[in-house]
Design a protein around this motif. Sequence first.
Motif, PDB file in Angstrom:
ATOM      1  N   VAL A 377       0.738  -1.380   0.131  1.00  0.00           N
ATOM      2  CA  VAL A 377       0.032  -0.083  -0.038  1.00  0.00           C
ATOM      3  C   VAL A 377       0.972   1.152  -0.028  1.00  0.00           C
ATOM      4  O   VAL A 377       1.789   1.228   0.786  1.00  0.00           O
ATOM      5  N   LEU A 378       0.416   2.274  -0.879  1.00  0.00           N
ATOM      6  CA  LEU A 378       1.414   3.534  -1.032  1.00  0.00           C
ATOM      7  C   LEU A 378       0.308   4.463  -0.306  1.00  0.00           C
ATOM      8  O   LEU A 378      -0.696   4.877  -0.804  1.00  0.00           O
ATOM      9  N   ALA A 379       0.849   5.421   0.725  1.00  0.00           N
ATOM     10  CA  ALA A 379      -0.061   6.155   1.360  1.00  0.00           C
ATOM     11  C   ALA A 379       0.580   7.625   1.026  1.00  0.00           C
ATOM     12  O   ALA A 379       1.542   8.003   1.483  1.00  0.00           O
ATOM     13  N   ASP A 380      -0.352   8.356   0.284  1.00  0.00           N
ATOM     14  CA  ASP A 380       0.176   9.627  -0.217  1.00  0.00           C
ATOM     15  C   ASP A 380       0.151  10.722   0.869  1.00  0.00           C
ATOM     16  O   ASP A 380      -0.374  10.614   1.940  1.00  0.00           O
ATOM     17  N   THR A 381       0.882  11.646   0.562  1.00  0.00           N
ATOM     18  CA  THR A 381       1.049  12.734   1.615  1.00  0.00           C
ATOM     19  C   THR A 381      -0.082  13.540   2.226  1.00  0.00           C
ATOM     20  O   THR A 381      -0.988  13.946   1.030  1.00  0.00           O
ATOM     21  N   GLY A 382      -0.435  13.721   3.132  1.00  0.00           N
ATOM     22  CA  GLY A 382      -1.604  14.354   3.620  1.00  0.00           C
ATOM     23  C   GLY A 382      -2.146  13.911   4.960  1.00  0.00           C
ATOM     24  O   GLY A 382      -1.432  12.933   5.664  1.00  0.00           O
ATOM     25  N   ALA A 383      -3.344  14.012   5.259  1.00  0.00           N
ATOM     26  CA  ALA A 383      -3.956  13.382   6.445  1.00  0.00           C
ATOM     27  C   ALA A 383      -3.815  11.812   6.316  1.00  0.00           C
ATOM     28  O   ALA A 383      -3.868  11.132   7.175  1.00  0.00           O
ATOM     29  N   VAL A 384      -4.304  11.449   4.885  1.00  0.00           N
ATOM     30  CA  VAL A 384      -3.864   9.921   4.630  1.00  0.00           C
ATOM     31  C   VAL A 384      -2.727   9.389   5.257  1.00  0.00           C
ATOM     32  O   VAL A 384      -2.816   8.213   5.901  1.00  0.00           O
ATOM     33  N   LYS A 385      -1.520  10.003   4.787  1.00  0.00           N
ATOM     34  CA  LYS A 385      -0.463   9.277   5.632  1.00  0.00           C
ATOM     35  C   LYS A 385      -0.235   9.414   6.896  1.00  0.00           C
ATOM     36  O   LYS A 385       0.208   8.421   7.476  1.00  0.00           O
ATOM     37  N   MET A 386      -0.688  10.335   7.573  1.00  0.00           N
ATOM     38  CA  MET A 386      -0.615  10.259   9.065  1.00  0.00           C
ATOM     39  C   MET A 386      -1.485   9.230   9.457  1.00  0.00           C
ATOM     40  O   MET A 386      -1.164   8.664  10.543  1.00  0.00           O
ATOM     41  N   ASP A 461     -12.665  14.421   0.687  1.00  0.00           N
ATOM     42  CA  ASP A 461     -13.413  15.467   1.767  1.00  0.00           C
ATOM     43  C   ASP A 461     -13.634  16.669   1.135  1.00  0.00           C
ATOM     44  O   ASP A 461     -13.840  17.690   2.029  1.00  0.00           O
ATOM     45  N   ASP A 462     -13.174  16.780   0.003  1.00  0.00           N
ATOM     46  CA  ASP A 462     -13.182  18.260  -0.865  1.00  0.00           C
ATOM     47  C   ASP A 462     -12.452  19.216  -0.299  1.00  0.00           C
ATOM     48  O   ASP A 462     -12.765  20.327  -0.187  1.00  0.00           O
ATOM     49  N   ALA A 463     -11.225  18.838   0.217  1.00  0.00           N
ATOM     50  CA  ALA A 463     -10.409  19.850   0.871  1.00  0.00           C
ATOM     51  C   ALA A 463      -8.902  19.090   1.012  1.00  0.00           C
ATOM     52  O   ALA A 463      -8.919  18.098   0.960  1.00  0.00           O
ATOM     53  N   TYR A 464      -7.973  20.240   1.245  1.00  0.00           N
ATOM     54  CA  TYR A 464      -6.729  19.759   1.833  1.00  0.00           C
ATOM     55  C   TYR A 464      -6.456  19.481   3.132  1.00  0.00           C
ATOM     56  O   TYR A 464      -6.553  20.403   3.917  1.00  0.00           O
ATOM     57  N   GLY A 465      -6.984  18.111   3.546  1.00  0.00           N
ATOM     58  CA  GLY A 465      -7.461  17.806   4.868  1.00  0.00           C
ATOM     59  C   GLY A 465      -6.333  18.050   5.987  1.00  0.00           C
ATOM     60  O   GLY A 465      -6.732  18.551   7.194  1.00  0.00           O
ATOM     61  N   LEU A 466      -5.082  17.727   5.402  1.00  0.00           N
ATOM     62  CA  LEU A 466      -4.000  17.829   6.439  1.00  0.00           C
ATOM     63  C   LEU A 466      -3.885  19.455   6.755  1.00  0.00           C
ATOM     64  O   LEU A 466      -3.517  19.750   8.093  1.00  0.00           O
ATOM     65  N   ILE A 467      -3.890  20.335   5.883  1.00  0.00           N
ATOM     66  CA  ILE A 467      -3.630  21.671   5.975  1.00  0.00           C
ATOM     67  C   ILE A 467      -4.791  22.414   6.996  1.00  0.00           C
ATOM     68  O   ILE A 467      -4.525  23.040   7.802  1.00  0.00           O
ATOM     69  N   GLU A 468      -5.895  21.701   6.625  1.00  0.00           N
ATOM     70  CA  GLU A 468      -7.017  22.244   7.543  1.00  0.00           C
ATOM     71  C   GLU A 468      -6.867  21.668   8.984  1.00  0.00           C
ATOM     72  O   GLU A 468      -7.158  22.290   9.908  1.00  0.00           O
ATOM     73  N   TRP A 469      -6.406  20.555   9.257  1.00  0.00           N
ATOM     74  CA  TRP A 469      -6.046  20.093  10.384  1.00  0.00           C
ATOM     75  C   TRP A 469      -5.186  20.831  11.278  1.00  0.00           C
ATOM     76  O   TRP A 469      -5.313  21.266  12.177  1.00  0.00           O
ATOM     77  N   LYS A 470      -3.912  21.261  10.522  1.00  0.00           N
ATOM     78  CA  LYS A 470      -3.075  22.101  11.016  1.00  0.00           C
ATOM     79  C   LYS A 470      -3.827  23.674  11.138  1.00  0.00           C
ATOM     80  O   LYS A 470      -3.253  24.169  12.347  1.00  0.00           O
ATOM     81  N   MET A 471      -4.243  24.021  10.377  1.00  0.00           N
ATOM     82  CA  MET A 471      -4.756  25.316  10.642  1.00  0.00           C
ATOM     83  C   MET A 471      -6.001  25.390  11.851  1.00  0.00           C
ATOM     84  O   MET A 471      -5.721  26.530  12.669  1.00  0.00           O
ATOM     85  N   ASP A 472      -6.838  24.594  11.976  1.00  0.00           N
ATOM     86  CA  ASP A 472      -7.461  24.298  13.256  1.00  0.00           C
ATOM     87  C   ASP A 472      -6.711  24.313  14.528  1.00  0.00           C
ATOM     88  O   ASP A 472      -7.102  24.685  15.349  1.00  0.00           O
ATOM     89  N   LEU A 473      -5.659  23.505  14.386  1.00  0.00           N
ATOM     90  CA  LEU A 473      -4.922  23.116  15.572  1.00  0.00           C
ATOM     91  C   LEU A 473      -4.201  24.414  16.071  1.00  0.00           C
ATOM     92  O   LEU A 473      -4.198  24.845  17.192  1.00  0.00           O
ATOM     93  N   GLU A 474      -3.660  25.047  15.260  1.00  0.00           N
ATOM     94  CA  GLU A 474      -2.800  26.350  15.488  1.00  0.00           C
ATOM     95  C   GLU A 474      -3.584  27.650  15.573  1.00  0.00           C
ATOM     96  O   GLU A 474      -3.027  28.619  16.292  1.00  0.00           O
ATOM     97  N   LEU A 475      -4.574  27.894  14.429  1.00  0.00           N
ATOM     98  CA  LEU A 475      -5.112  29.218  14.349  1.00  0.00           C
ATOM     99  C   LEU A 475      -6.719  29.181  14.888  1.00  0.00           C
ATOM    100  O   LEU A 475      -7.234  30.182  14.956  1.00  0.00           O
ATOM    101  N   GLY A 476      -7.168  27.926  15.023  1.00  0.00           N
ATOM    102  CA  GLY A 476      -8.660  27.768  15.398  1.00  0.00           C
ATOM    103  C   GLY A 476      -9.619  28.160  14.463  1.00  0.00           C
ATOM    104  O   GLY A 476     -10.888  28.134  14.675  1.00  0.00           O
ATOM    105  N   ARG A 477      -9.189  28.215  13.168  1.00  0.00           N
ATOM    106  CA  ARG A 477      -9.908  28.369  12.053  1.00  0.00           C
ATOM    107  C   ARG A 477      -9.216  27.954  10.714  1.00  0.00           C
ATOM    108  O   ARG A 477      -7.946  27.890  10.892  1.00  0.00           O
ATOM    109  N   SER A 478     -10.009  27.717   9.801  1.00  0.00           N
ATOM    110  CA  SER A 478      -9.234  27.544   8.384  1.00  0.00           C
ATOM    111  C   SER A 478      -9.802  28.157   7.287  1.00  0.00           C
ATOM    112  O   SER A 478     -10.878  28.538   7.485  1.00  0.00           O
TER     113      SER A 478
END
Length: 547
Positions: A377-386, A461-478
């Motif tokens: 299995v190859l897990a691409d970069t993003g929330a999938v990889k994590m 998920d119709d979004a760049y999920g990992l970046i949304e995750w990071k924004m929510d963690l650090e900024l509280g919004r995306s």
Amino acid sequence: MDAARLLVKALEAEGVEYVFGIPGEENIHFVDALNDSPIRYILVRHEQGAAFMAEMYGRLTGRAGVASATLGPGAINLQLGVADATTNSTPVVAITAQVGLDRIYKESHQVVDLVSLFRPITKWADLVPAAEALPEMLRKAFKTAQTERPGAVYLAIPEDVESAQVSDDLTPLRVNVVRPQDPSPGQVARAADVLAGARHPIILAGHGASRAGASAALIRFSEQLGLPVATTFNGKGVFPDDHRHALGAVGFMRHDYVNFGFDEADVLISVGYELQEFDPVKINPHGDKKIIHIHQFPAEVDDHYPVEVGIQGDISRSLDALAAAAPRRFTINGTGEKIRRLIREEMAQAAADDAFPLSPRRVVADIRAAMGREDIVLADTGAVKMWMARMYPTYEPNTMLVSNGLSSMGFSVPGALAAKLAFPGRKVLAATGDGAFLMNSQEIETAVRERIPMVVLVWVDDAYGLIEWKMDLELGRSSNIAFGNPDFVKYAEAFGARGYRITAADELLPTLRKALDDDTVSVIAVPVDYSANLELTNKLGELTGPF
């Protein structure tokens, strides 16, 4: 004989099976010469895909994958995959055309200094100045790419050099293999002295251990000394996750379960670990752990990676020698067992989660249930990889592949094609987010045309999920992370592949099994609910140790 045929003969002498690429006006003699060779030319749809295919082929076989392109834009399009190969310590030989020597020195159509562009992202980059230089330069290219630490190399072949006539007496050089050396007895003795004073040693196994085929030696070493083993994302599988000493993979976040094993450790035995895989500050924040570095080359310098003893040489021989010299066996405390129990409980909960859209945990659990121990299995970069790197149990080396050096998006679809060519008897799955998928989804047509069966599982998920995750963690919004998607079923079918859409949680596993059993190319779109991202990080952030 022209130089193009000499080039093909040199590639044959290196054992090359495939060349991934797109032809151009300036390398048509080379592409034509391949028609009379057992080497199979895989025509791709974008040069970036060719480079990723060459990288994954090189990673899985240990033999340099070959990517080919024309000059100018074609060569430049190779660069992402070439840089990814170098940062992931993977052998690749990239060969492109260049304008003729009669005009390379002046401003002219499509003239770009390609060697200067490739030099920072390769182990070696050069221009072939004459046809007679090809045998020596090709041999050097493969030797450089495949020798530890492996990486990519680049050769530019001017148009007039490629078509030049050469003597039939000019032949490829004999292939010589660099043999790994035995470890220094003195360094082994010093490392044994460090272990003699240790209270809680721990092993971190990385990508280099997989490349060196050191899995069996690592298991012996762990069992003989009673030591727990964690792996990097790129090292997953070199130590089986169902072994009683396995702690799982590090690299997700500071408070994940496996990190507590490092909190208690006073000695770190790193086996085939490279700093680019994983920042050592996360497991040695105070720089106070004694480190035994076992690899085929010296460690990089880092404030949080102070090497007490370095054992340089063949990794398996080094592990066996240190096991024989070690003064005692250690007793594993309860931390490792608790870590394994927590991971098992998460997987059991994931398999029973019937929510729709699916939880990432459920997707991981169903992939694991559908794949065999040696399937890839190859897990691409993003929330999938994590999610995959953290939760997907892996039992054999190089059966769960990520890009963790450069962390490039879009490698998994072309990479899956190359993985199937390298191991046609194994099932191959590309797990990718919808953002990464559309970066190189055109290679589905390549797989269909070349009759290379594989499955692509798109986490939607119709979004760049990992970046949304990071924004929510650090900024509280995306912001600026959402996009639209095509109908993935129709999209797959337009290429001649099969398309599936998951509409309920219990549909995923049987669909995966059917698609993996079919001798064709399939794309499965599964809607994913990434609200689990913040739930996980909040939960892990509240963890306290020691366990």
